[in-house]
Design a protein around this motif. Sequence first.
Motif, mmCIF file in Angstrom:
data_model
loop_
_atom_site.group_PDB
_atom_site.id
_atom_site.type_symbol
_atom_site.label_atom_id
_atom_site.label_comp_id
_atom_site.label_asym_id
_atom_site.label_seq_id
_atom_site.Cartn_x
_atom_site.Cartn_y
_atom_site.Cartn_z
ATOM 1 N N HIS A 46 2.417 23.854 -8.223
ATOM 2 C CA HIS A 46 3.768 23.543 -9.012
ATOM 3 C C HIS A 46 3.472 23.932 -10.707
ATOM 4 C CE1 HIS A 46 7.589 21.974 -10.063
ATOM 5 N NE2 HIS A 46 7.068 20.971 -10.885
ATOM 6 N N HIS A 47 4.357 24.560 -11.026
ATOM 7 C CA HIS A 47 4.166 24.857 -12.392
ATOM 8 C C HIS A 47 5.598 24.499 -13.243
ATOM 9 C CE1 HIS A 47 0.480 27.176 -12.192
ATOM 10 N NE2 HIS A 47 0.780 27.668 -11.007
ATOM 11 N N ARG A 48 5.580 23.802 -14.435
ATOM 12 C CA ARG A 48 6.549 23.481 -15.276
ATOM 13 C C ARG A 48 7.283 24.780 -15.652
ATOM 14 N NH1 ARG A 48 5.729 19.248 -19.674
ATOM 15 N NH2 ARG A 48 8.106 19.788 -19.676
ATOM 16 N N THR A 49 8.724 24.755 -15.647
ATOM 17 C CA THR A 49 9.300 25.949 -16.263
ATOM 18 C C THR A 49 9.185 26.241 -17.831
ATOM 19 O OG1 THR A 49 10.987 25.779 -14.484
ATOM 20 C CG2 THR A 49 11.651 27.309 -16.337
ATOM 21 N N ASN A 50 8.850 27.205 -18.235
ATOM 22 C CA ASN A 50 8.885 27.515 -19.781
ATOM 23 C C ASN A 50 10.056 27.348 -20.351
ATOM 24 O OD1 ASN A 50 8.477 28.644 -22.229
ATOM 25 N ND2 ASN A 50 7.083 30.351 -21.441
ATOM 26 N N PRO A 51 9.976 26.329 -21.475
ATOM 27 C CA PRO A 51 11.237 26.106 -22.137
ATOM 28 C C PRO A 51 12.024 27.242 -22.565
ATOM 29 C CG PRO A 51 9.394 24.674 -22.773
ATOM 30 C CD PRO A 51 8.744 25.615 -21.966
ATOM 31 N N PHE A 52 11.287 28.428 -23.029
ATOM 32 C CA PHE A 52 11.944 29.365 -23.509
ATOM 33 C C PHE A 52 12.797 29.937 -22.546
ATOM 34 C CE2 PHE A 52 11.872 34.011 -24.086
ATOM 35 C CZ PHE A 52 12.336 34.209 -25.454
ATOM 36 N N ILE A 53 12.527 30.169 -21.139
ATOM 37 C CA ILE A 53 13.269 30.407 -20.232
ATOM 38 C C ILE A 53 14.416 29.784 -20.166
ATOM 39 C CG2 ILE A 53 13.488 30.780 -17.660
ATOM 40 C CD1 ILE A 53 10.525 31.450 -17.351
ATOM 41 N N TRP A 54 14.391 28.514 -20.201
ATOM 42 C CA TRP A 54 15.674 27.611 -20.395
ATOM 43 C C TRP A 54 16.624 28.016 -21.405
ATOM 44 C CZ3 TRP A 54 17.222 25.300 -16.144
ATOM 45 C CH2 TRP A 54 16.286 24.639 -15.226
ATOM 46 N N PHE A 55 15.960 28.142 -22.641
ATOM 47 C CA PHE A 55 16.691 28.538 -23.532
ATOM 48 C C PHE A 55 17.459 29.893 -23.501
ATOM 49 C CE2 PHE A 55 17.022 30.495 -27.966
ATOM 50 C CZ PHE A 55 17.816 29.488 -28.510
ATOM 51 N N ALA A 56 16.922 30.788 -22.899
ATOM 52 C CA ALA A 56 17.196 32.055 -22.572
ATOM 53 C C ALA A 56 18.687 32.001 -21.627
ATOM 54 C CB ALA A 56 16.048 32.909 -22.183
ATOM 55 N N ALA A 57 18.388 31.333 -20.677
ATOM 56 C CA ALA A 57 19.465 30.971 -19.826
ATOM 57 C C ALA A 57 20.657 30.167 -20.371
ATOM 58 C CB ALA A 57 18.988 30.224 -18.585
ATOM 59 N N PHE A 58 20.359 29.582 -21.209
ATOM 60 C CA PHE A 58 21.494 28.787 -22.021
ATOM 61 C C PHE A 58 22.102 29.853 -22.780
ATOM 62 C CE2 PHE A 58 22.792 26.506 -26.054
ATOM 63 C CZ PHE A 58 23.738 25.714 -25.488
ATOM 64 N N LEU A 59 21.549 30.686 -23.735
ATOM 65 C CA LEU A 59 22.119 31.820 -24.300
ATOM 66 C C LEU A 59 22.979 32.785 -23.526
ATOM 67 C CD1 LEU A 59 19.391 32.641 -26.909
ATOM 68 C CD2 LEU A 59 21.587 31.308 -27.337
ATOM 69 N N CYS A 60 22.579 33.085 -22.217
ATOM 70 C CA CYS A 60 23.251 33.914 -21.466
ATOM 71 C C CYS A 60 24.440 33.299 -21.121
ATOM 72 C CB CYS A 60 22.174 34.344 -20.348
ATOM 73 S SG CYS A 60 21.007 35.377 -20.679
ATOM 74 N N VAL A 61 24.499 32.001 -20.877
ATOM 75 C CA VAL A 61 25.620 31.291 -20.383
ATOM 76 C C VAL A 61 26.472 31.187 -21.494
ATOM 77 C CG1 VAL A 61 26.797 29.192 -19.631
ATOM 78 C CG2 VAL A 61 24.422 29.925 -18.489
ATOM 79 N N ILE A 62 26.328 30.917 -22.728
ATOM 80 C CA ILE A 62 27.056 30.993 -23.901
ATOM 81 C C ILE A 62 27.580 32.304 -24.134
ATOM 82 C CG2 ILE A 62 27.189 30.704 -26.378
ATOM 83 C CD1 ILE A 62 26.861 27.989 -24.826
ATOM 84 N N LEU A 63 27.002 33.599 -23.981
ATOM 85 C CA LEU A 63 27.325 34.656 -24.218
ATOM 86 C C LEU A 63 28.428 35.131 -23.220
ATOM 87 C CD1 LEU A 63 24.286 36.511 -25.579
ATOM 88 C CD2 LEU A 63 26.124 36.075 -26.778
ATOM 89 N N ILE A 64 28.226 34.691 -21.980
ATOM 90 C CA ILE A 64 29.115 34.821 -20.910
ATOM 91 C C ILE A 64 30.513 34.290 -21.217
ATOM 92 C CG2 ILE A 64 29.712 34.761 -18.443
ATOM 93 C CD1 ILE A 64 26.716 35.470 -17.980
#
Length: 235
Positions: A46-64
């Motif tokens: 088990h590895h922790r998700t990179n915070p950068f990935i969460w930030f990129a996903a958040f930006l994608c949702v905002i853009l959509i």
Amino acid sequence: MIALSPPPFHFHPLKSSTIPMKSLRSDPPEYSAGGRTRTHALLRPHHRTNPFIWFAAFLCVILILLLIASVVLILIIFLIIKPRNPSFDTTAATLNAIYLDSAAYLNADLTFLVNFSNPNTKIDVVFEYSSIELYFLKRLIAAQLIQPFVQRSGEAKLLGLHMISSQVYLPPEIAAELVRQVRTNRVWFTVRGTFRVRASFGVGHFSYWLYGRCQIELTSPPSGVLLARSCRTKR
């Protein structure tokens, strides 16, 4: 007669059977070559998700969400404004001269008025690019560019054009048809317009291509006048 009594019945206590604890245990784990158990080897660490990935996903949702909101807003504006295409028409024309040189090369002089009208009540248009072409039987015989111009909402604009054909080669069958039409005092031409239009409403604008086409019938020169016309404009 002496009755025989059955032999006495003796109860023997059952011995409680004990199950060895070893039999309750599961099979011993199998080890792989590296010393790790097979079950442990099948499980990924088990590895922790990179915070950068969460930030990129958040930006994608905002853009959509912004994209969907923009599309809905544009649709609402279109439904309120109800944009319409400007129209292109030929209101008058004169065939000053037309003849064949060496029975194959066309020389012609034609003037006509074109009418641009903007039927929109809330949209101004800019004709950024305008090209007018003159055809005889699908054969290009003259062309002219028009300088860019602005047309306000509900405005109509007349432009005079002078089209000259000089030494334009015509195939024999087209040349023969031209001679026949001149003799019958009915000469047909096709006027085609290609326009790049930018429509503006408030702070927004959009651009598109517009195409106009007119079929015109004139009498023979030297004072050929417009007899009939049929025009349409489309995207």
